[in-house]
Design a protein around this motif. Sequence first.
Motif, PDB file in Angstrom:
ATOM      1  N   TRP A 146     -34.648   2.915  -4.389  1.00  0.00           N
ATOM      2  CA  TRP A 146     -33.975   4.030  -5.062  1.00  0.00           C
ATOM      3  C   TRP A 146     -34.779   4.548  -6.250  1.00  0.00           C
ATOM      4  O   TRP A 146     -34.573   5.668  -6.702  1.00  0.00           O
ATOM      5  CB  TRP A 146     -32.572   3.590  -5.506  1.00  0.00           C
ATOM      6  CG  TRP A 146     -31.641   3.401  -4.344  1.00  0.00           C
ATOM      7  CD1 TRP A 146     -31.268   2.236  -3.764  1.00  0.00           C
ATOM      8  CD2 TRP A 146     -30.984   4.446  -3.606  1.00  0.00           C
ATOM      9  NE1 TRP A 146     -30.415   2.464  -2.700  1.00  0.00           N
ATOM     10  CE2 TRP A 146     -30.219   3.816  -2.578  1.00  0.00           C
ATOM     11  CE3 TRP A 146     -30.963   5.836  -3.698  1.00  0.00           C
ATOM     12  CZ2 TRP A 146     -29.441   4.536  -1.668  1.00  0.00           C
ATOM     13  CZ3 TRP A 146     -30.185   6.554  -2.792  1.00  0.00           C
ATOM     14  CH2 TRP A 146     -29.443   5.900  -1.792  1.00  0.00           C
ATOM     15  N   ASN A 147     -35.711   3.748  -6.766  1.00  0.00           N
ATOM     16  CA  ASN A 147     -36.545   4.197  -7.886  1.00  0.00           C
ATOM     17  C   ASN A 147     -37.503   5.314  -7.467  1.00  0.00           C
ATOM     18  O   ASN A 147     -38.070   6.003  -8.321  1.00  0.00           O
ATOM     19  CB  ASN A 147     -37.347   3.023  -8.458  1.00  0.00           C
ATOM     20  CG  ASN A 147     -38.263   2.381  -7.423  1.00  0.00           C
ATOM     21  OD1 ASN A 147     -37.851   2.136  -6.281  1.00  0.00           O
ATOM     22  ND2 ASN A 147     -39.494   2.093  -7.799  1.00  0.00           N
ATOM     23  N   ARG A 148     -37.668   5.501  -6.157  1.00  0.00           N
ATOM     24  CA  ARG A 148     -38.535   6.577  -5.667  1.00  0.00           C
ATOM     25  C   ARG A 148     -37.748   7.828  -5.286  1.00  0.00           C
ATOM     26  O   ARG A 148     -38.337   8.817  -4.850  1.00  0.00           O
ATOM     27  CB  ARG A 148     -39.326   6.086  -4.447  1.00  0.00           C
ATOM     28  CG  ARG A 148     -40.312   4.964  -4.779  1.00  0.00           C
ATOM     29  CD  ARG A 148     -40.878   4.352  -3.507  1.00  0.00           C
ATOM     30  NE  ARG A 148     -41.939   3.391  -3.795  1.00  0.00           N
ATOM     31  CZ  ARG A 148     -42.521   2.618  -2.887  1.00  0.00           C
ATOM     32  NH1 ARG A 148     -42.104   2.675  -1.619  1.00  0.00           N
ATOM     33  NH2 ARG A 148     -43.482   1.775  -3.219  1.00  0.00           N
ATOM     34  N   VAL A 149     -36.453   7.763  -5.430  1.00  0.00           N
ATOM     35  CA  VAL A 149     -35.588   8.887  -5.071  1.00  0.00           C
ATOM     36  C   VAL A 149     -35.307   9.723  -6.313  1.00  0.00           C
ATOM     37  O   VAL A 149     -34.806   9.203  -7.323  1.00  0.00           O
ATOM     38  CB  VAL A 149     -34.267   8.398  -4.442  1.00  0.00           C
ATOM     39  CG1 VAL A 149     -33.375   9.583  -4.087  1.00  0.00           C
ATOM     40  CG2 VAL A 149     -34.555   7.551  -3.200  1.00  0.00           C
ATOM     41  N   ALA A 150     -35.618  11.011  -6.248  1.00  0.00           N
ATOM     42  CA  ALA A 150     -35.387  11.914  -7.379  1.00  0.00           C
ATOM     43  C   ALA A 150     -34.078  12.674  -7.245  1.00  0.00           C
ATOM     44  O   ALA A 150     -33.467  13.054  -8.243  1.00  0.00           O
ATOM     45  CB  ALA A 150     -36.546  12.903  -7.510  1.00  0.00           C
ATOM     46  N   TYR A 151     -33.632  12.890  -6.006  1.00  0.00           N
ATOM     47  CA  TYR A 151     -32.423  13.705  -5.791  1.00  0.00           C
ATOM     48  C   TYR A 151     -31.898  13.481  -4.378  1.00  0.00           C
ATOM     49  O   TYR A 151     -32.676  13.351  -3.428  1.00  0.00           O
ATOM     50  CB  TYR A 151     -32.764  15.190  -5.995  1.00  0.00           C
ATOM     51  CG  TYR A 151     -31.691  16.158  -5.520  1.00  0.00           C
ATOM     52  CD1 TYR A 151     -30.610  16.480  -6.337  1.00  0.00           C
ATOM     53  CD2 TYR A 151     -31.769  16.751  -4.254  1.00  0.00           C
ATOM     54  CE1 TYR A 151     -29.628  17.366  -5.906  1.00  0.00           C
ATOM     55  CE2 TYR A 151     -30.797  17.645  -3.817  1.00  0.00           C
ATOM     56  CZ  TYR A 151     -29.728  17.940  -4.645  1.00  0.00           C
ATOM     57  OH  TYR A 151     -28.765  18.832  -4.225  1.00  0.00           O
ATOM     58  N   VAL A 152     -30.575  13.446  -4.252  1.00  0.00           N
ATOM     59  CA  VAL A 152     -29.903  13.446  -2.953  1.00  0.00           C
ATOM     60  C   VAL A 152     -28.702  14.374  -3.072  1.00  0.00           C
ATOM     61  O   VAL A 152     -27.921  14.259  -4.023  1.00  0.00           O
ATOM     62  CB  VAL A 152     -29.421  12.033  -2.544  1.00  0.00           C
ATOM     63  CG1 VAL A 152     -28.741  12.084  -1.177  1.00  0.00           C
ATOM     64  CG2 VAL A 152     -30.576  11.045  -2.504  1.00  0.00           C
ATOM     65  N   ASP A 153     -28.550  15.308  -2.137  1.00  0.00           N
ATOM     66  CA  ASP A 153     -27.404  16.217  -2.221  1.00  0.00           C
ATOM     67  C   ASP A 153     -26.135  15.516  -1.735  1.00  0.00           C
ATOM     68  O   ASP A 153     -26.188  14.432  -1.144  1.00  0.00           O
ATOM     69  CB  ASP A 153     -27.666  17.512  -1.440  1.00  0.00           C
ATOM     70  CG  ASP A 153     -27.649  17.294   0.070  1.00  0.00           C
ATOM     71  OD1 ASP A 153     -27.853  16.152   0.502  1.00  0.00           O
ATOM     72  OD2 ASP A 153     -27.443  18.275   0.804  1.00  0.00           O
ATOM     73  N   LYS A 194     -40.015  11.105  -5.297  1.00  0.00           N
ATOM     74  CA  LYS A 194     -41.023  11.314  -6.332  1.00  0.00           C
ATOM     75  C   LYS A 194     -42.146  10.293  -6.178  1.00  0.00           C
ATOM     76  O   LYS A 194     -41.934   9.173  -5.715  1.00  0.00           O
ATOM     77  CB  LYS A 194     -40.403  11.224  -7.726  1.00  0.00           C
ATOM     78  CG  LYS A 194     -39.676   9.924  -8.013  1.00  0.00           C
ATOM     79  CD  LYS A 194     -38.956   9.978  -9.352  1.00  0.00           C
ATOM     80  CE  LYS A 194     -38.153   8.692  -9.594  1.00  0.00           C
ATOM     81  NZ  LYS A 194     -37.424   8.734 -10.876  1.00  0.00           N
ATOM     82  N   ALA A 195     -43.326  10.699  -6.576  1.00  0.00           N
ATOM     83  CA  ALA A 195     -44.487   9.811  -6.502  1.00  0.00           C
ATOM     84  C   ALA A 195     -45.460  10.173  -7.610  1.00  0.00           C
ATOM     85  O   ALA A 195     -45.493  11.307  -8.094  1.00  0.00           O
ATOM     86  CB  ALA A 195     -45.165   9.923  -5.141  1.00  0.00           C
ATOM     87  N   HIS A 236     -45.469  14.113  -8.561  1.00  0.00           N
ATOM     88  CA  HIS A 236     -45.304  14.965  -7.382  1.00  0.00           C
ATOM     89  C   HIS A 236     -43.938  14.731  -6.743  1.00  0.00           C
ATOM     90  O   HIS A 236     -43.364  13.649  -6.875  1.00  0.00           O
ATOM     91  CB  HIS A 236     -46.395  14.685  -6.342  1.00  0.00           C
ATOM     92  CG  HIS A 236     -47.785  14.840  -6.862  1.00  0.00           C
ATOM     93  ND1 HIS A 236     -48.467  16.035  -6.813  1.00  0.00           N
ATOM     94  CD2 HIS A 236     -48.622  13.929  -7.449  1.00  0.00           C
ATOM     95  CE1 HIS A 236     -49.673  15.863  -7.342  1.00  0.00           C
ATOM     96  NE2 HIS A 236     -49.793  14.604  -7.730  1.00  0.00           N
ATOM     97  N   LEU A 237     -43.458  15.757  -6.047  1.00  0.00           N
ATOM     98  CA  LEU A 237     -42.186  15.665  -5.318  1.00  0.00           C
ATOM     99  C   LEU A 237     -42.398  16.050  -3.856  1.00  0.00           C
ATOM    100  O   LEU A 237     -43.219  16.920  -3.555  1.00  0.00           O
ATOM    101  CB  LEU A 237     -41.139  16.610  -5.915  1.00  0.00           C
ATOM    102  CG  LEU A 237     -40.479  16.223  -7.239  1.00  0.00           C
ATOM    103  CD1 LEU A 237     -39.565  17.354  -7.686  1.00  0.00           C
ATOM    104  CD2 LEU A 237     -39.689  14.929  -7.111  1.00  0.00           C
TER     105      LEU A 237
END
Length: 292
Positions: free
Chosen positions: A51-58, A67-68, A76-77
């Motif tokens: 989840w630390n790599r997730v920036a957004y979920v609708d 994100k990376a 970057h996204l």
Amino acid sequence: QRLHSCPDLVSFMVELKTVLEIALKNTEDLHIPRPPEYYSCLVRDLEILGWNRVAYVDTGLSTVKLKAEDSCGRQHLITLKLNAKYPTEPPDCLVDFPVPFAVSWMPQNSLIDIYNQFLAALESLKEFWDALDEIDGKTWVLEPENPTRSATSRRIAIGNNVSVNIEVDPRHPNMLPECYFLGADHEVNPLRTKLNNNMHLWDPEVSLLQNLRELLGIEFPSRAVLEKSDFAKDCGICYAYRLEGSAPNHVCDDPRCGQPFHQACLYEWLQGLPTSRQSFNVIFGECPYCNK
């Protein structure tokens, strides 16, 4: 309430039509539930990815942004648009890249496979972004004003109303880019000559900016020393620097004048002059400032 207040049948039908159109439009935006296995699979894949790599979920779990950070610390996204057949079908992937990003996908793959391909693509573009980051940080870039990671061109200020537009190949960023000089002829012609005479000196082991300095025999105005107003003047017709996002890109050739203009402003001005003449797509006429 609107339907109750209608005075006659015609008005009632018109209002009913309007209400139904609005209702249908809103219905299109409603979330349509997907199969239970879609959600269980997606949540499992996100947990495996981290989840630390997730920036957004609708809210509908149909759009995910990951994100990376590349090896140089740039953020970057990647936006994933998932359809109801995931993971049988891959998501659509949206990235801010100067080259196409094609995902290799098998039904047994998961989001981590896309993420790893995303990281590999970031590293393949490292030298391209390094070259443009150096230009953005050490020179005055006139256009684009806020370049995206997908932007391959830069218009760099050289002097008073003189600039060079470079188009960098993202796959070969250390090779000589396409160069187009903007400014008065007496200013840009010597620069063109220097570039043509020194092309053989281009060294792919040296940075793009350093190569341009050496081939042109110049020092670009530094962001640390000069302000943009020191070399970027407003258009002599509309008195603004930006016109629909563009900076002035035409300059009077008279050395005593050198007033810059937006192409659109100059074209409109010259079209209204009886002394102007046009040949194909080129219009000739006097400078609005010095009449030369």
